[in-house]
Each structure stands twice: as structure tokens, then as C-alpha cells.
Design a protein around this motif. Structure first.
Motif, PDB file in Angstrom:
ATOM      1  N   SER A 151       0.815  -1.225   0.000  1.00 35.41           N
ATOM      2  CA  SER A 151       0.000   0.000   0.000  1.00 35.41           C
ATOM      3  C   SER A 151       0.840   1.263   0.000  1.00 35.41           C
ATOM      4  O   SER A 151       0.397   2.308   0.464  1.00 35.41           O
ATOM      5  N   GLY A 152       2.081   1.179  -0.526  1.00 36.18           N
ATOM      6  CA  GLY A 152       2.853   2.400  -0.725  1.00 36.18           C
ATOM      7  C   GLY A 152       2.325   3.146  -1.940  1.00 36.18           C
ATOM      8  O   GLY A 152       1.250   2.832  -2.470  1.00 36.18           O
ATOM      9  N   GLY A 153       3.090   4.134  -2.386  1.00 35.64           N
ATOM     10  CA  GLY A 153       2.618   4.943  -3.499  1.00 35.64           C
ATOM     11  C   GLY A 153       2.323   4.139  -4.748  1.00 35.64           C
ATOM     12  O   GLY A 153       1.332   4.398  -5.447  1.00 35.64           O
ATOM     13  N   ALA A 154       3.156   3.148  -5.069  1.00 28.97           N
ATOM     14  CA  ALA A 154       2.942   2.342  -6.277  1.00 28.97           C
ATOM     15  C   ALA A 154       1.660   1.536  -6.176  1.00 28.97           C
ATOM     16  O   ALA A 154       0.866   1.482  -7.124  1.00 28.97           O
ATOM     17  N   GLY A 155       1.441   0.900  -5.038  1.00 30.37           N
ATOM     18  CA  GLY A 155       0.236   0.098  -4.849  1.00 30.37           C
ATOM     19  C   GLY A 155      -1.034   0.928  -4.890  1.00 30.37           C
ATOM     20  O   GLY A 155      -2.029   0.545  -5.511  1.00 30.37           O
ATOM     21  N   LEU A 156      -1.010   2.088  -4.230  1.00 28.70           N
ATOM     22  CA  LEU A 156      -2.196   2.943  -4.215  1.00 28.70           C
ATOM     23  C   LEU A 156      -2.491   3.490  -5.607  1.00 28.70           C
ATOM     24  O   LEU A 156      -3.647   3.523  -6.044  1.00 28.70           O
ATOM     25  N   ALA A 157      -1.450   3.938  -6.316  1.00 31.69           N
ATOM     26  CA  ALA A 157      -1.648   4.450  -7.676  1.00 31.69           C
ATOM     27  C   ALA A 157      -2.204   3.353  -8.591  1.00 31.69           C
ATOM     28  O   ALA A 157      -3.118   3.598  -9.389  1.00 31.69           O
ATOM     29  N   ALA A 158      -1.660   2.152  -8.457  1.00 35.48           N
ATOM     30  CA  ALA A 158      -2.129   1.034  -9.279  1.00 35.48           C
ATOM     31  C   ALA A 158      -3.598   0.722  -8.982  1.00 35.48           C
ATOM     32  O   ALA A 158      -4.397   0.507  -9.901  1.00 35.48           O
ATOM     33  N   ALA A 159      -3.962   0.709  -7.708  1.00 40.75           N
ATOM     34  CA  ALA A 159      -5.336   0.383  -7.324  1.00 40.75           C
ATOM     35  C   ALA A 159      -6.323   1.428  -7.841  1.00 40.75           C
ATOM     36  O   ALA A 159      -7.399   1.093  -8.348  1.00 40.75           O
ATOM     37  N   ILE A 160      -5.955   2.701  -7.704  1.00 41.99           N
ATOM     38  CA  ILE A 160      -6.835   3.785  -8.166  1.00 41.99           C
ATOM     39  C   ILE A 160      -7.024   3.695  -9.680  1.00 41.99           C
ATOM     40  O   ILE A 160      -8.144   3.786 -10.197  1.00 41.99           O
ATOM     41  N   GLN A 161      -5.910   3.515 -10.399  1.00 41.11           N
ATOM     42  CA  GLN A 161      -5.986   3.450 -11.860  1.00 41.11           C
ATOM     43  C   GLN A 161      -6.812   2.254 -12.305  1.00 41.11           C
ATOM     44  O   GLN A 161      -7.660   2.368 -13.203  1.00 41.11           O
ATOM     45  N   ALA A 162      -6.598   1.088 -11.685  1.00 43.80           N
ATOM     46  CA  ALA A 162      -7.342  -0.115 -12.071  1.00 43.80           C
ATOM     47  C   ALA A 162      -8.831   0.054 -11.766  1.00 43.80           C
ATOM     48  O   ALA A 162      -9.688  -0.326 -12.570  1.00 43.80           O
ATOM     49  N   HIS A 163      -9.147   0.617 -10.609  1.00 39.46           N
ATOM     50  CA  HIS A 163     -10.550   0.863 -10.251  1.00 39.46           C
ATOM     51  C   HIS A 163     -11.221   1.769 -11.276  1.00 39.46           C
ATOM     52  O   HIS A 163     -12.347   1.521 -11.714  1.00 39.46           O
ATOM     53  N   ASP A 164     -10.529   2.835 -11.648  1.00 34.57           N
ATOM     54  CA  ASP A 164     -11.117   3.799 -12.584  1.00 34.57           C
ATOM     55  C   ASP A 164     -11.303   3.213 -13.976  1.00 34.57           C
ATOM     56  O   ASP A 164     -12.056   3.768 -14.785  1.00 34.57           O
TER      57      ASP A 164
END
Length: 923
Positions: free
Chosen positions: A487-500
Motif C-alpha cells: 500500500s505504498g505509493g505504487a500500490g495505491l496508484a495502481a489500485a486507483i488506476q485499475a478501479h477507474d
């Protein structure tokens, strides 16, 4: 109190009749133009809410261009604002509501960046008791008189704009309150000292207001006064002080007084043992004169029952805040007997006439619910959890509704001091407002806050299981499109992008808190050819960025990954900005010849700012985060990903089904055995990393046959405080600081690459150095405040005094600083060839130093990927359905990472991993 009494008219002391007892509370919208004039969106916002409601109080208008306390504030400071303000007044009045506008000056609460970098003003040169607060300039006696005139002319403009009244803003620690407060006003003239003297300013503002009303309005013009009943500070305003002032104001004539509190029935914040609502005390203590003046209550008024409770306890009028934003027709709905929930669907902004800046303001953002969400179900009820921080055990009761967090109680609160209770109250409010345990911690009480948040996480997990069982489901059957591990920056960015992009995502994090190593990032995010560079006139190129990164990495960087990195860095800056994370401040780091390190404009450390912003986006989208859960294996079937195996903190093993996995677990700097395996020479070095940086993701991927690269390339950071392992940000050197030895001499180009600077420190006989800077560098780099708060900084009024405290020869250190200052003037470092970060001389007292030495900071090596972020096996073949981003990956940085490139790495490749994983499951 019967329903009809809510709608009963009320006559004010000046004879004006209000058609009902409901007001719309003044709320910050941040929706004016940059210089304080009115926008069309703002006019329509107020028009939409006028009509049934008796009175609308428009947000505060500043009386002076150094008085705005928030961006997008509207002004009453010049006659050219009258035309725009008149449009707001007309829009409200033509719908049948009274229009009142607040009048204020922010005083010492003004941020310098809002007033062009100028120093704010106040009654005394005393900073507000909050982190990084600027010290205001004390107003002279003549300037106080001038300020009073500005208040008077602001009232005149409100009258000429057609408003029905003004509300003098003597609350929220703004200037009028500052003059009355013994904390902020420690003057020795007639405007300060005893209580009567401190009361002179608010009384003079009221007197001038009456003068303007007599001259420009008629007796129907309404004059109200808003006040904050208490201050926590010592010394500070206490409730009897407020009553004393209100009695004096009443004698001069007021049409109403307006409590400023977060809840209508709030008790004392000073005497926390007394549960009596302050309104009850007010009613009991007021004189016959004050009793004739209607009193307004505000705070958490959503439904009819809230209004009735206010009236039953002594309020005459009730101001409704956020409910009026969510429901422009709020009073109509109350008339019809509706039971309202304080929430706004994410597709309703335009329909509700909410200006975009207000939509993104925390006041409103916490109410927004994504209409596309599948809300996690809870079984309503109370769940009691035991949690610990490093010192205490807390017993916390968490009350959950069907799909929201209803309440929290610290059951054993009596065992703790007021500070802990206050911290709990702050975190509780944040959690309930955002309907998520993933909120920002309080600075200085991080572990305590994480314990409070963990109680909610545990309660939610239990409740969710019970809800699934109640519906006949299997709580252990968890199925998603994509599992993001880390859940660092890479994980959060990936999750947001995938969700969107339409994917159902879960984040699995082995630690108790979100953020990983990104929380510790301090310098910024490198990118070339960005819109923020262009705004500042910085000419840069992606090719130069590529070249300097390749040189910094000793030409070991993977060319394909690096080219993708530099080409997409500006897009990543824009993506963050579009998600409310603005990195518009720009500095430089070692190895860069151009200012391209993007950071918050305020100069704060980028890590906490970035994680806070990303977590708000996670909450907004309702993306599930499983904390204290370690992924141990990626599960495959017929060479396709089918999920992951994980174990929670209780030892329960579970399978999470998914079609794709993104590994974003960071590096291995905190794994001593792994570091020593690849670099025996680094045995005994401290690490700047958090304890979760153990390389677990690399090990999981190696089980699948993933290849690795550059594993022995481990970066040591040159400026690490050794007793605490605090990394001293490269932005301090980028801002102009120098490094000196125990002999008081410079020994290196401070902004050379990290490996070279570290090597020169290690060569010194003492194997340590000092980073030396002045007050100007401190002001421009807010991260210094954190170092100060942790007692890492040594301070001297002069260079000689600082040298004495460091046991350095004063003459030697003085000569070193003087010589460097000459280089700054000439922009030519004749000793070490430094060309960047020479912004200004080190000459502004006081002077500071921090003792530093190298520490393990970043592992450049990791698993191999392609530009699609697909993980490659040892034969360079794609492992289907498995993606990776961030420090778990090798090849991007080569043999040495440039400061500011890690944050860019995690966002650029985190976004790409989210996109490519979504593409994979769709295809």
C-alpha cells in the motif's frame, strides 16, 4: 417543540422580521477569483439555496488583501468588488431570503503563500500554536486605527451591495478574536493588557459598523456577531471571558449573537469533566439585556430533531451548514417530514450547483459517495476492540450501521490524560466524516492514532463477516479482479488506476498502516517538461532528464524502462493533480542540473502529502484495504493466476481469488540478512526504511520463477541522522545547505550523486559530517520542522555560536561559510564545482546544523519487468497475470538512484501496472 415552531417568524431587536428561525450557516467555498471577486458559480450556488430558508449568511469577506485565510476567498476590501457582491445579494433576496455577509480579517491565521509571500499581521508578533505557523508582524497603533477603518469600509460596501446585514466574525481565531485573546494579544498599549483593553477592538469594530449603518443604511440593517466561546490555549479565552464581551457588545446593540461550534450542544473544551452544554450555561449566565438578543446555534444540524434539540436548550435561531450543501431544498424536505442522511452522490455536483473548488474542499469531499461503489456491508451493531500503542492499551467501542461507521467511544478514557482523549476525538471525527479508518494521523501521535484506526479496521472485518454469514454467504470466499500487494505509493496508484478502468480491486498490506516507505519520502518527484515548470519559466527536456538519470545510474539503467519513465513523468504529475494532489513547488536534488523535483508548494515533505492524497482517493472510491495481512504465495492454475494465499495477524490462512496480481511491496533495505547477502560491506549500517521493507515481494515472485537484476546495487543516502535513522531530505541541500566536516570545512559538491557524497563522508576521519543551513532555508523547507520537533537540530544565533556547540573551530567554520557565500554571489563554486541549489547566501540568523552520516536507503535491484510492468521469468518470458511496480522492481535506476526519482517511479509504473492489469483481465 412542535414542527410549526421551526417555521414561526422571529422579530430581531431592530424590528426586522425573519420569516422563520432557520439560517444557512456561513461556509468556506473557496470559489472566488484569485483576487477575491465573485464568480458566476458562487452566485448560482447561493441562488439555489435561497427561498424557503429565512436567512442566508454568506461566507466571510476579507476587509484587507492581507486578510484572506483560505484560497478562493471573496473580498470586501475594495469598491470594485461591490458589483459582484451585489449579484449574490440580489440572487438571495429575489428568492425571498434575507442576505447577510460575514466580515473578517484572518490576522495571524493567514498563510503567507495566500498573500504573495508577505508576512501576516496580528495584535502581537506571536505565532499561532499550530505546526509551521508564521510569526505575524505586530500592528502598530496607527495600523490598528487603519484596520478599524478597513472594517468600517467593508461594512459600507456590504450595504452598498444590497445585503440585509453583516455578521462580524469574532470567531475561529481570526483577527477580532485575536485582539480579545490573552494568547494572541500581549500588547502593552491601550489595545492590550487587561480584559477591558483587549475588548476595545471588537467593541470599536461594532461601533464603526453602527456608524456605517447610520450613514449608508436604515434601521432595518441587521448586525450580528459570531464568537468562539473558548480557546484551548493557556492563557486563552474562557467562557466567562466570552460572556463578559457579549454583555458589552449587547449594550452597544446587536441583532443576534452566533455561537461558532462543531455541535449545537457541545460542552466545554476546557473543563472536559463538565458535560453541561455551553448553551445551557449561556442561558443561565446572561443578563436581561443580553437575553433580549436572539442567539444562533450551529453544528451537526441535519434533521428536524436536531433543530428541536437546539430550541429546547435555549437557541432562538438555528444555522444549518453541510446539510444545506447536500440539500439546497433542505427546509422543504424537513417540512415534508423527511429523515435525511448527510451524504452526496458523486454524480450530483452540477445538479446541486456546488462549485468545483467547494466540491474538492474537505468539508464536502467527506460527504461524497461514489454512486458506482459496491459498499462493503456491515452487520449493524457494537464491536469492542482492544488495541495497543507503544505505551497504553485502549478499549474502543465501534458502532457500525449497515454501510457506515456510526460512532466510536474510548471506553477506558478515564485512564488517560486530556491529550489522548483529544487525539481520539480528532481521529474519531475524521473516521466518521470519511466513513473510513484510513485517515491522516495527528503529527506527534502517529502510533496512538494508528491504534485507534486499527480498532475500526478490526471491527469492520468482524462485522463484514457477520453480515455475509447472515445472508448465507461464505466470508472466506473473497473474489476480486485484481489483488494489489503493498500500500505504498505504487500500490495505491495502481489500485486507483485499475478501479477507474472498471476493475474490482483489493489492496493487501502486511503492516498496520497504509503508506509503506512512501510515508518517509521527503524530497519530491522528478519530471521534465511539466506544466508547473512552464508556469515558473523553467526550461527542461525529457532527453536531458534521461541523460542525467543514465549518468547517475552509471549507465546500468534499463534503457527501455528509463525512456518510458521520463516520457510519462509529466503525465503522472498531471494525474496526481487531477486527483487533488498538486506538486507545484519545484526544487532540485543531487545529480540534476535543472529544477525538476516537484513537491507541495508549501515545501512540506512529499511522502506524507502524497500518501494522504492517495488515501483520500482510495476512500472516495471505496477500495478495500486489508491491513495486517501478509501475502505468502501467488496461486496459479494452468499457468494462469487464480489468486493469492494470505495470512492475517491472528494466523488465519485465507485464499483471495483474483485474475491478476500487482506486486508493489517495496525493496529490502530493512532486511539485514538480505542486504549483507548482496553487499557484505554494508553490515552494521542503519537504514532509513520502515520495518516492512523486507523484500517479501521479491521472494514471492522468485517462487514463480521471476528473474532479478542489479541485486547488489544498494544505495546509501549521505544524510542520515544516526541515532534515529531519520533521513535528512535532499531538498535541504537543494535549498542551499552545505556539508561541513568536524574541521569546519566543506569537502564535497553537496549535490553530487548520493553515492559520491556518501563516499566522501565515509572518507572523513570521523566518518560523519554536519549539514549546515540558515533560517531562510528552514522557512522554505517545512520538513525542517519535523527535525526540530525530534530534537535533531542544533541552533546558534551566529555561526560562531553554532561552531562552539558543535565543538568546531569557530574561525574555520566562519571562513568556510563566508567563502561559500562568495561562490553563491558569483554562481561559481571554485572549490567543488557545485552548480545547483546555490539560491542565496547562508546569512540569515539563526543558523542550524544536523549531524549526519550515510545509511542504507534504497535497493535499486529487484525483479525484472518490461514497460508493460509484466513480470519476466529468468528467461525473460512474461509471467501471465503478474505485474510489479515500485522498488520491488530492478532496472529503472541502474547503479545509483537520483533523489526524486523514486516517487516518480512509483507513480509512473504504479499507474501503468493498474492499466495493464485491467487490460489483461478484460482480454
Amino acid at each position: 417543540m412542535q414542527n410549526k415552531n421551526i417555521f414561526k417568524s422571529l422579530t430581531l431587536p431592530n424590528g426586522v422580521e425573519l420569516k422563520n428561525r432557520i439560517m444557512m450557516a456561513p461556509m468556506t467555498t473557496c470559489s472566488g477569483f484569485y483576487e477575491g471577486s465573485v464568480t458566476n458559480d458562487l452566485i448560482e450556488y447561493y441562488r439555489a439555496r435561497a427561498g424557503e430558508i429565512g436567512t442566508i449568511i454568506v461566507e466571510c469577506g476579507f476587509v484587507d488583501d492581507k486578510g484572506l485565510a483560505f484560497p478562493g476567498a471573496i473580498g470586501l476590501d475594495s469598491d470594485d468588488k461591490i458589483e459582484g457582491l451585489a449579484k449574490i445579494a440580489h440572487a438571495i433576496k429575489e428568492k425571498g431570503s434575507k442576505a447577510i455577509i460575514q466580515v473578517y480579517h484572518g490576522g495571524r491565521m493567514v498563510e503567507p503563500k495566500l498573500i504573495g509571500g508577505q508576512t501576516p499581521v496580528g495584535p502581537s508578533a506571536i505565532a499561532a500554536p499550530r505546526p509551521n505557523a508564521p510569526t505575524p508582524t505586530e500592528l502598530t497603533a496607527d495600523e490598528v486605527d487603519d484596520m478599524l477603518n478597513k472594517f468600517g469600509h467593508a461594512v459600507r460596501r456590504a450595504i452598498q451591495a444590497g445585503f440585509d446585514g453583516v455578521e462580524l466574525h469574532g470567531a475561529n481565531t481570526y483577527l477580532i478574536q485575536q485582539f480579545y485573546s490573552p494568547n494572541s494579544n500581549q500588547r502593552k498599549d491601550k489595545w492590550g493588557g487587561n480584559r477591558d483593553n483587549r475588548a476595545r477592538f471588537p467593541l470599536a469594530v461594532l461601533e464603526l459598523t453602527h456608524d456605517m449603518v447610520k450613514q449608508y443604511a436604515n434601521k432595518d440593517f441587521i448586525v450580528g456577531y459570531r464568537f468562539s466561546p473558548e480557546e484551548l490555549e493557556v492563557p486563552g479565552i474562557r467562557f466567562d471571558d466570552s460572556m463578559y464581551l457579549l454583555e458589552k457588545l449587547a449594550e452597544k446593540g446587536l441583532d443576534y449573537v452566533h455561537f461558532s461550534m462543531g455541535a449545537i450542544l457541545r460542552p466545554s473544551i476546557v473543563d472536559t469533566q463538565d458535560p453541561t452544554p455551553l448553551i445551557n450555561k449561556y442561558v443561565a449566565m446572561r443578563s436581561a439585556t443580553l437575553a433580549k438578543i436572539p442567539v444562533v446555534g450551529v453544528g451537526n444540524v441535519v434533521n428536524q430533531s436536531d433543530v428541536e434539540a437546539a430550541f429546547e436548550n435555549g437557541y432562538d435561531l438555528v444555522a444549518v451548514g453541510r446539510a444545506c450543501i447536500a440539500y439546497p431544498d433542505w427546509l422543504d424536505r424537513i417540512k415534508q417530514g423527511e429523515k435525511l442522511e448527510l451524504a452526496i452522490n458523486s454524480d450530483k455536483r452540477e445538479e446541486l450547483n456546488i462549485p468545483m473548488p467547494l466540491w474538492h474542499f474537505p468539508l464536502v469531499e467527506s460527504l461524497i459517495r461514489d454512486v458506482n461503489l459496491t459498499v462493503k456491508k456491515f452487520k449493524p451493531g457494537n464491536f469492542q476492540e482492544k488495541v495497543n500503542d507503544e505505551s497504553y492499551e485502549f478499549l474502543i467501542n465501534v458502532e457500525l450501521g449497515k454501510d457506515f461507521i456510526k460512532d466510536m467511544q474510548l471506553v477506558n478514557a478515564k485512564e488517560f490524560n486530556h491529550e489522548i482523549s483529544d487525539n481520539f476525538s480528532v481521529i474519531k471525527n475524521k473516521i466518521i466524516e470519511s466513513n473510513s479508518p484510513h485517515v491522516d494521523a495527528i503529527s506527534g501521535a502517529t502510533t496512538q492514532c494508528e491504534a485507534f484506526k486499527k480498532a475500526v479496521t478490526k471491527a469492520m472485518a468482524k462485522s463484514n463477516k457477520e453480515a455475509i454469514l447472515a445472508e448465507g454467504g461464505d466470508p472466506n470466499d473473497k473474489t476480486y479482479d485484481i489483488v494489489v500487494v503493498g500500500s505504498g505509493g505504487a500500490g495505491l496508484a495502481a489500485a486507483i488506476q485499475a478501479h477507474d478502468l472498471g476493475s474490482n480491486v483489493v489492496i493487501v498490506e502486511k503492516m498496520s498502516i497504509i503508506g509503506g516507505n512512501t510515508n518517509k519520502a521527503s524530497a519530491g518527484m522528478n519530471a521534465a517538461e511539466t506544466k508547473f515548470q512552464k508556469l515558473k519559466g523553467i526550461v527542461d527536456s525529457k532527453d536531458l532528464f534521461y541523460k542525467e538519470t543514465m549518468i547517475g545510474g552509471k549507465n546500468k539503467n534499463n534503457p527501455d524502462l528509463l525512456r518510458y519513465f521520463v516520457e510519462h513523468a509529466p503525465d503522472a504529475i498531471d494525474w496526481l493533480d487531477n486527483n487533488g494532489i498538486e506538486l507545484s513547488g519545484i526544487t532540485t536534488t543531487g545529480g540534476m542540473s535543472i529544477d525538476r523535483t516537484h513537491r507541495p508548494e508549501s515545501g512540506t515533505a512529499v511522502g506524507g502529502f502524497l500518501i494522504s492524497g492517495l488515501v483520500k482517493n482510495i476512500n472516495k472510491r471505496g477500495i478495500e484495504v486489508m491491513l495486517d495481512t501478509s501475502v505468502t504465495e501467488i496461486l496459479t492454475e494452468n499457468h494462469k493466476v487464480i489468486g493469492v494465499k494470505a495470512v492475517d495477524e491472528d494466523g488465519t490462512i485465507q485464499t483471495i481469488k483474483a485474475k491478476a496480481v500487482i506486486i508493489a511491496t517495496g525493496g529490502f533495505s530493512a532486511n539485514k540478512q538480505m542486504v549483507e547477502k548482496y553487499r557484505p560491506d554494508l553490515k552494521g549500517f542503519v537504514t532509513t526504511n520502515h520495518k516492512g521493507a523486507t523484500g517479501s515481494g521479491i521472494m514471492i515472485l522468485e517462487k514463480l520463477g521471476a528473474g532479478t537484476v542489479d541485486m547488489s546495487e544498494i544505495q546509501i543516502h549521505p544524510t542520515v541522522e544516526q541515532t534515529t535513522s531519520y533521513l535528512i531530505s535532499e531538498s535541504i541541500r537543494g535549498g542551499g545547505a552545505i556539508l561541513v566536516s568536524q574541521a569546519g570545512k566543506r569537502f564535497v559538491n553537496e549535490l553530487d550523486t548520493r553515492d559520491k557524497v556518501s563516499a566522501e563522508i565515509i572518507k572523513l576521519p570521523e566518518h560523519y559530517a554536519y549539514i549546515l543551513f540558515d533560517q531562510q532555508i528552514r522557512v522554505e523547507n517545512k520538513s525542517v520542522e519535523e527535525y526540530v520537533s525530534h530534537d535533531l537540530v542544533i541552533q546558534g544565533a551566529t555561526i560562531s555560536e553554532l561552531a562552539q556547540k558543535l565543538s568546531i573551530d569557530a574561525q574555520s567554520l566562519t571562513k568556510t561559510v563566508e567563502r561559500y557565500n562568495q561562490f553563491v554571489d558569483k554562481k561559481q563554486d571554485q572549490d567543488f564545482g557545485r552548480t545547483t541549489g546555490m539560491r542565496h547566501q547562508i546569512c540569515k540568523s539563526p543558523f542550524y546544523a544536523i549531524k549526519i552520516a550515510p545509511g542504507i536507503h534504497h535497493t535499486m535491484g529487484g525483479v525484472t519487468i518490461n514497460t508493460q510492468t509484466q513480470v519476466l521469468d529468468t528467461d525473460k518470458h512474461v509471467i501471465q497475470g503478474v505485474f510489479a511496480a515500485g522498488e520491488v522492481v530492478g532496472g529503472v535506476h541502474g547503479a545509483n538512484r537520483i533523489g526524486g526519482n523514486a516517487v516518480a517511479d512509483i507513480i509512473i509504473f504504479g499507474m501503468q501496472a493498474g492499466k495493464k492489469a485491467s487490460d489483461y483481465i478484460k482480454n
